[in-house]
Design an enzyme around this catalytic site. Structure first.
Site, PDB file in Angstrom:
ATOM      1  N   CYS A  12      38.555  38.690  72.623  1.00 31.22           N
ATOM      2  CA  CYS A  12      37.752  37.516  72.922  1.00 31.22           C
ATOM      3  C   CYS A  12      38.424  36.842  74.112  1.00 31.22           C
ATOM      4  O   CYS A  12      39.564  37.179  74.461  1.00 31.22           O
ATOM      5  CB  CYS A  12      37.712  36.591  71.706  1.00 31.22           C
ATOM      6  N   CYS A  88      33.090  38.270  71.732  1.00 27.12           N
ATOM      7  CA  CYS A  88      32.440  37.191  72.482  1.00 27.12           C
ATOM      8  C   CYS A  88      31.828  37.782  73.749  1.00 27.12           C
ATOM      9  O   CYS A  88      32.332  38.758  74.296  1.00 27.12           O
ATOM     10  CB  CYS A  88      33.402  36.051  72.790  1.00 27.12           C
ATOM     11  N   CYS A  96      37.841  45.019  81.539  1.00 24.98           N
ATOM     12  CA  CYS A  96      38.964  45.182  80.609  1.00 24.98           C
ATOM     13  C   CYS A  96      40.018  46.098  81.221  1.00 24.98           C
ATOM     14  O   CYS A  96      39.707  46.910  82.090  1.00 24.98           O
ATOM     15  CB  CYS A  96      38.483  45.803  79.294  1.00 24.98           C
TER      16      CYS A  96
END
Length: 175
Positions: A12, A88, A96
């Protein structure tokens, strides 16, 4: 031969609420079949007290959690993740790190209970709702026969879990 223990990372943005809830739920309900972790792209630096209160209220682990950056899991020597789930929408849309081992990924977004403005009762209610939605997703995940599913089928099932009740509208799959 013993069943494998899978490493699961919940991501998140702030790593103070939803990802902490999910980590605790899997830690307890996974009963040693999973190692649960959580992290954030822009960690708040502290776990939201309502998250800990709700975990305690449902008799889930509430100690030892910290708000940390996701890059701690992308360095040599860190546990190789088998699964990475964003909880989220903001984190799902971010670039990422490259996770060693090419883990399975899915987006399991739920509304941010930490964003609720109101009384403490209203805030706690939002955390309870997020807990219930995440517990449902983790329960669905735990019911999967992971070792017997091919990668394509498992990928499809993980994404279906992300569309369970309480899913946020934005459907972004993590990189």
């Amino acid at each position: 031969m013993p069943d494998p223990v899978f490493n699961v990372l919940f991501l998140c943005t702030g790593n103070s609420a939803r990802s902490i809830l999910a980590e605790s739920i899997l830690q307890k309900d996974g009963e040693g079949r999973f190692n649960a972790f959580s992290a954030g792209s822009h960690p708040k630096g502290a776990v939201n007290p309502f998250a800990l209160q709700v975990l305690k209220g449902f008799d889930y682990p509430s100690a030892g959690f910290s708000s940390k950056a996701w890059d701690v899991f992308a360095v040599p020597g860190s546990p190789a993740m088998d699964f990475v789930f964003t909880v989220c929408d903001d984190a799902a849309g971010e670039a990422c790190p490259v996770w060693p081992g090419q883990p399975m990924t899915a987006h399991w977004g739920v509304e941010d209970p930490a964003a609720v403005i109101g009384t403490d009762l209203e805030k706690e209610r939002a955390f309870v709702q997020a807990f219930k939605y995440l517990k449902n997703r983790v329960s669905l995940f735990l019911s999967l026969p992971i070792s017997s599913l091919d990668r394509l089928t498992l990928d499809r099932r993980l994404k279906e879990i992300g569309r369970a009740e309480g899913a946020t509208r934005k459907r972004v799959e993590p990189s």
